[in-house]
Write a protein that holds these residues in place. Sequence first.
Motif, PDB file in Angstrom:
ATOM      1  N   ALA A 118      -0.388  36.429   2.818  1.00  0.00           N
ATOM      2  CA  ALA A 118       0.936  36.988   3.042  1.00  0.00           C
ATOM      3  C   ALA A 118       0.890  38.256   3.883  1.00  0.00           C
ATOM      4  O   ALA A 118       1.827  38.555   4.635  1.00  0.00           O
ATOM      5  N   LEU A 119      -0.204  39.004   3.769  1.00  0.00           N
ATOM      6  CA  LEU A 119      -0.306  40.296   4.455  1.00  0.00           C
ATOM      7  C   LEU A 119      -1.767  40.695   4.526  1.00  0.00           C
ATOM      8  O   LEU A 119      -2.543  40.427   3.607  1.00  0.00           O
ATOM      9  N   VAL A 120      -2.137  41.342   5.645  1.00  0.00           N
ATOM     10  CA  VAL A 120      -3.443  41.992   5.774  1.00  0.00           C
ATOM     11  C   VAL A 120      -3.197  43.449   6.141  1.00  0.00           C
ATOM     12  O   VAL A 120      -2.400  43.746   7.044  1.00  0.00           O
ATOM     13  N   THR A 121      -3.849  44.355   5.437  1.00  0.00           N
ATOM     14  CA  THR A 121      -3.788  45.779   5.776  1.00  0.00           C
ATOM     15  C   THR A 121      -5.193  46.271   6.080  1.00  0.00           C
ATOM     16  O   THR A 121      -6.177  45.775   5.535  1.00  0.00           O
ATOM     17  N   SER A 175     -13.479  53.466   0.786  1.00  0.00           N
ATOM     18  CA  SER A 175     -13.260  53.974  -0.568  1.00  0.00           C
ATOM     19  C   SER A 175     -11.799  54.312  -0.842  1.00  0.00           C
ATOM     20  O   SER A 175     -11.341  54.219  -1.984  1.00  0.00           O
ATOM     21  N   MET A 176     -11.052  54.701   0.190  1.00  0.00           N
ATOM     22  CA  MET A 176      -9.657  55.055  -0.036  1.00  0.00           C
ATOM     23  C   MET A 176      -8.809  53.826  -0.351  1.00  0.00           C
ATOM     24  O   MET A 176      -7.783  53.939  -1.032  1.00  0.00           O
ATOM     25  N   THR A 177      -9.229  52.668   0.125  1.00  0.00           N
ATOM     26  CA  THR A 177      -8.510  51.451  -0.223  1.00  0.00           C
ATOM     27  C   THR A 177      -8.920  50.961  -1.599  1.00  0.00           C
ATOM     28  O   THR A 177      -8.181  50.220  -2.244  1.00  0.00           O
ATOM     29  N   GLN A 178     -10.079  51.386  -2.097  1.00  0.00           N
ATOM     30  CA  GLN A 178     -10.459  51.125  -3.490  1.00  0.00           C
ATOM     31  C   GLN A 178      -9.808  52.106  -4.456  1.00  0.00           C
ATOM     32  O   GLN A 178      -9.779  51.862  -5.655  1.00  0.00           O
ATOM     33  N   TRP A 210      -3.636  54.020  -3.355  1.00  0.00           N
ATOM     34  CA  TRP A 210      -2.424  53.603  -2.640  1.00  0.00           C
ATOM     35  C   TRP A 210      -2.178  52.106  -2.768  1.00  0.00           C
ATOM     36  O   TRP A 210      -1.022  51.674  -2.858  1.00  0.00           O
ATOM     37  N   VAL A 211      -3.239  51.317  -2.825  1.00  0.00           N
ATOM     38  CA  VAL A 211      -3.052  49.871  -2.992  1.00  0.00           C
ATOM     39  C   VAL A 211      -2.411  49.576  -4.339  1.00  0.00           C
ATOM     40  O   VAL A 211      -1.425  48.835  -4.432  1.00  0.00           O
ATOM     41  N   GLY A 212      -2.965  50.156  -5.395  1.00  0.00           N
ATOM     42  CA  GLY A 212      -2.423  49.910  -6.726  1.00  0.00           C
ATOM     43  C   GLY A 212      -1.010  50.412  -6.896  1.00  0.00           C
ATOM     44  O   GLY A 212      -0.191  49.770  -7.578  1.00  0.00           O
ATOM     45  N   GLN A 213      -0.690  51.566  -6.286  1.00  0.00           N
ATOM     46  CA  GLN A 213       0.656  52.099  -6.422  1.00  0.00           C
ATOM     47  C   GLN A 213       1.681  51.206  -5.721  1.00  0.00           C
ATOM     48  O   GLN A 213       2.791  51.017  -6.219  1.00  0.00           O
ATOM     49  N   ILE A 214       1.316  50.637  -4.581  1.00  0.00           N
ATOM     50  CA  ILE A 214       2.234  49.708  -3.915  1.00  0.00           C
ATOM     51  C   ILE A 214       2.338  48.410  -4.711  1.00  0.00           C
ATOM     52  O   ILE A 214       3.438  47.856  -4.891  1.00  0.00           O
ATOM     53  N   ALA A 215       1.207  47.916  -5.207  1.00  0.00           N
ATOM     54  CA  ALA A 215       1.223  46.659  -5.963  1.00  0.00           C
ATOM     55  C   ALA A 215       2.059  46.772  -7.233  1.00  0.00           C
ATOM     56  O   ALA A 215       2.644  45.778  -7.689  1.00  0.00           O
ATOM     57  N   ALA A 216       2.141  47.973  -7.814  1.00  0.00           N
ATOM     58  CA  ALA A 216       2.916  48.160  -9.034  1.00  0.00           C
ATOM     59  C   ALA A 216       4.416  48.083  -8.781  1.00  0.00           C
ATOM     60  O   ALA A 216       5.192  47.754  -9.694  1.00  0.00           O
ATOM     61  N   ASP A 217       4.825  48.374  -7.573  1.00  0.00           N
ATOM     62  CA  ASP A 217       6.241  48.307  -7.205  1.00  0.00           C
ATOM     63  C   ASP A 217       6.326  47.814  -5.765  1.00  0.00           C
ATOM     64  O   ASP A 217       6.631  48.573  -4.849  1.00  0.00           O
ATOM     65  N   LEU A 264      -5.918  40.968  -2.953  1.00  0.00           N
ATOM     66  CA  LEU A 264      -7.349  40.693  -2.784  1.00  0.00           C
ATOM     67  C   LEU A 264      -7.924  41.880  -2.019  1.00  0.00           C
ATOM     68  O   LEU A 264      -7.704  42.017  -0.811  1.00  0.00           O
ATOM     69  N   ASN A 265      -8.621  42.755  -2.724  1.00  0.00           N
ATOM     70  CA  ASN A 265      -9.115  44.004  -2.141  1.00  0.00           C
ATOM     71  C   ASN A 265     -10.581  43.824  -1.745  1.00  0.00           C
ATOM     72  O   ASN A 265     -11.453  43.694  -2.598  1.00  0.00           O
ATOM     73  N   LEU A 266     -10.853  43.815  -0.445  1.00  0.00           N
ATOM     74  CA  LEU A 266     -12.206  43.623   0.068  1.00  0.00           C
ATOM     75  C   LEU A 266     -12.889  44.932   0.456  1.00  0.00           C
ATOM     76  O   LEU A 266     -14.003  44.930   0.981  1.00  0.00           O
ATOM     77  N   ALA A 267     -12.244  46.056   0.188  1.00  0.00           N
ATOM     78  CA  ALA A 267     -12.789  47.357   0.575  1.00  0.00           C
ATOM     79  C   ALA A 267     -14.012  47.711  -0.250  1.00  0.00           C
ATOM     80  O   ALA A 267     -14.185  47.235  -1.378  1.00  0.00           O
ATOM     81  N   PHE A 268     -14.871  48.571   0.311  1.00  0.00           N
ATOM     82  CA  PHE A 268     -15.966  49.132  -0.474  1.00  0.00           C
ATOM     83  C   PHE A 268     -16.293  50.528   0.019  1.00  0.00           C
ATOM     84  O   PHE A 268     -16.018  50.899   1.163  1.00  0.00           O
ATOM     85  N   ASN A 269     -16.870  51.305  -0.890  1.00  0.00           N
ATOM     86  CA  ASN A 269     -17.190  52.706  -0.622  1.00  0.00           C
ATOM     87  C   ASN A 269     -18.161  52.830   0.546  1.00  0.00           C
ATOM     88  O   ASN A 269     -19.153  52.105   0.629  1.00  0.00           O
ATOM     89  N   GLY A 270     -17.868  53.751   1.458  1.00  0.00           N
ATOM     90  CA  GLY A 270     -18.755  54.006   2.595  1.00  0.00           C
ATOM     91  C   GLY A 270     -18.567  53.060   3.766  1.00  0.00           C
ATOM     92  O   GLY A 270     -19.300  53.160   4.758  1.00  0.00           O
ATOM     93  N   ALA A 271     -17.608  52.154   3.686  1.00  0.00           N
ATOM     94  CA  ALA A 271     -17.437  51.156   4.753  1.00  0.00           C
ATOM     95  C   ALA A 271     -17.056  51.814   6.073  1.00  0.00           C
ATOM     96  O   ALA A 271     -16.309  52.795   6.125  1.00  0.00           O
TER      97      ALA A 271
END
Length: 229
Positions: free
Chosen positions: A126-129, A63-66, A77-84, A95-102
Amino acid sequence: MTTFDYSNLSDRPPGPVVSKLALVLPGVRSVMGQVEPYARWWEDSNRRALGSGRPLWVALGDSMTQGIGASAPDRGWVGQIAADPPTRIRDAAVLNLAFNGARVLDVLERQLPALDQVREQGHEIALVTLLIGNNDLMSPKWSRLLPSAIETLLDAVPHGTVVATQPGLQRSAARFNRAVDAHERAGEIVIADFRVPHMRDWRGRLAEDRFHPNDRGYAGMADVIRHAL
């Protein structure tokens, strides 16, 4: 034509503790109400990313990656980095593959196969986190299985994946971090180190449920990931 049928929703219902808390605590209920709309937002975003022809930053996690707890899906945090974005991913789409409770096993069983599918379709990665483990640590059952599960996952992620450590001081968190450290020393991954002191103080940085970060909390997380990049 690229086909990608992936849901950013868990196939499990919320746990009994969370469900009971949501009945009596408005803050928990409010944040839980973000789960489905944030998942749908990322599903739409993922379709646009795959159709863009751009290299992909693939985000694995929970959920934190969502961005659950943030004021909007793109304020995690993903969106804030993607914005800058830093130079390394300036031309990449998320490409966000995260889901709540994972949990760790969910990354192995659902998220990595989806990453493999995208790669097989010819998309450039290009990158995997990877930010995972919080839900495992909250459960006595999954916490006991975490050391062996994280070893399996770290062996499976692509070379150079940026992996977050756990900021907590529990014994299971320490074992998790030792595994991550060992894989970094072997040159297999890059660490985003959440053991820094400022990530242990969450005053003023939590959402209404007092568990997920708010926009400020996610900004701190974004700083740690940026440093790793």
